[in-house]
Design an enzyme around this catalytic site. Sequence first.
Site, PDB file in Angstrom:
ATOM      1  CE  LYS A 185      -3.875  -2.480   1.820  1.00 50.70           C
ATOM      2  NZ  LYS A 185      -4.636  -3.014   2.947  1.00 50.70           N
ATOM      3  CD  GLN A 227      -3.809  -4.862   6.002  1.00 48.15           C
ATOM      4  OE1 GLN A 227      -3.604  -3.875   5.304  1.00 48.15           O
ATOM      5  NE2 GLN A 227      -4.470  -5.919   5.550  1.00 48.15           N
ATOM      6  CG  ASP A 248      -9.858  -0.856   4.008  1.00 44.55           C
ATOM      7  OD1 ASP A 248      -9.549  -1.123   2.834  1.00 44.55           O
ATOM      8  OD2 ASP A 248      -9.228  -1.275   4.998  1.00 44.55           O
TER       9      ASP A 248
END
Length: 288
Positions: free
Chosen positions: A57, A101, A124
């Site tokens: 990322k 995450q 997200d």
Amino acid sequence: MVGINNMKLINGKEISAAVKERAAAEVAKLKEQGIEVCLAVILVGDDPASQVYVGNKKKACEACGMRSLEYRLPADTKQEDLLKLIANLNADKTVNGILCQLPLPKHIDEDTITSAILPEKDVDGFHPVNAGLLLSGKEGFLPCTPAGIMEMLKYENIDCKGKNCVVIGRSNIVGKPAALLMLAADATVTVCHSRTVNLKEAVKAADIIIAAVGRPNFVTADMVKDGAVVIDVGINRLENGKLCGDVDFEAVSTKASAITPVPGGVGPMTIAMLMQNTVIAAKKQNGI
Ligand code: NAD
């Protein structure tokens, strides 16, 4: 890309590169207006797969010209400390997107953390507000993997309208949102899962199959109608160390009209859509 027997191999590397290029162009345009797009990524603990994802990322941010902030916290981080960090990032006007995450260590409640990120910074697409917007067909942040699937279908001019789509898997991050997006694209959608009876029959009726199960070779050629479009979301590591999807690629590709490989299919799309979501966040936050 057209492969053997007129079967189209859907190339996630090529499509994700196009999405990232588009994001990079937007980032450059925003920079000219004095806006620096910024994504903050939080990793708690030392899960090896998560470390690779977070590293990728960061690389993608750099490639797109975005600023990236990385917070690598120890596995024993207290939930309240993680919540404090999120509150600071929520309040920081220079941060456009925040991502924590998953999975998180067991002592931290994932729902509490997901819900703590401001919906307008939730790139997200996991916040209940964004999940609710998707459910009601309104604009919000889409989860990156299902959004990537839709981007691939669009890129390949595969029309979903009126098609029978079978999604295998009902997770909150892939199966359920993928089903909702296919519904929004006017497909007739069936969701199969671990308790589905006659799964094979249901899948056989599909014009478009989305497999998000997490089991190697789950979708076999006898389950697939001739000419079906097959999207393989699975990422499974075999004993020999090789990666494979949920679909028996070799056999199914002789029947499919289009199919995604693993690796190089849906996988690269996820990060590309994260870049796109971060650009959208930056634009919205700046009234553009
Ligand atoms: P998950 O474990 O949360 O969900 C799996 C789903 O499969 C469940 O809903 C379950 O009902 C269903 N399932 C399990 N066994 C089944 C069976 N025997 N018959 C029918 N359905 C069954 O997993 P997930 O997070 O949705 O991920 C699914 C796969 O996609 C995994 O391999 C994961 O690694 C991969 N994945 C890939 C990406 C990407 O970027 N390409 C992103 C997320 C997940």
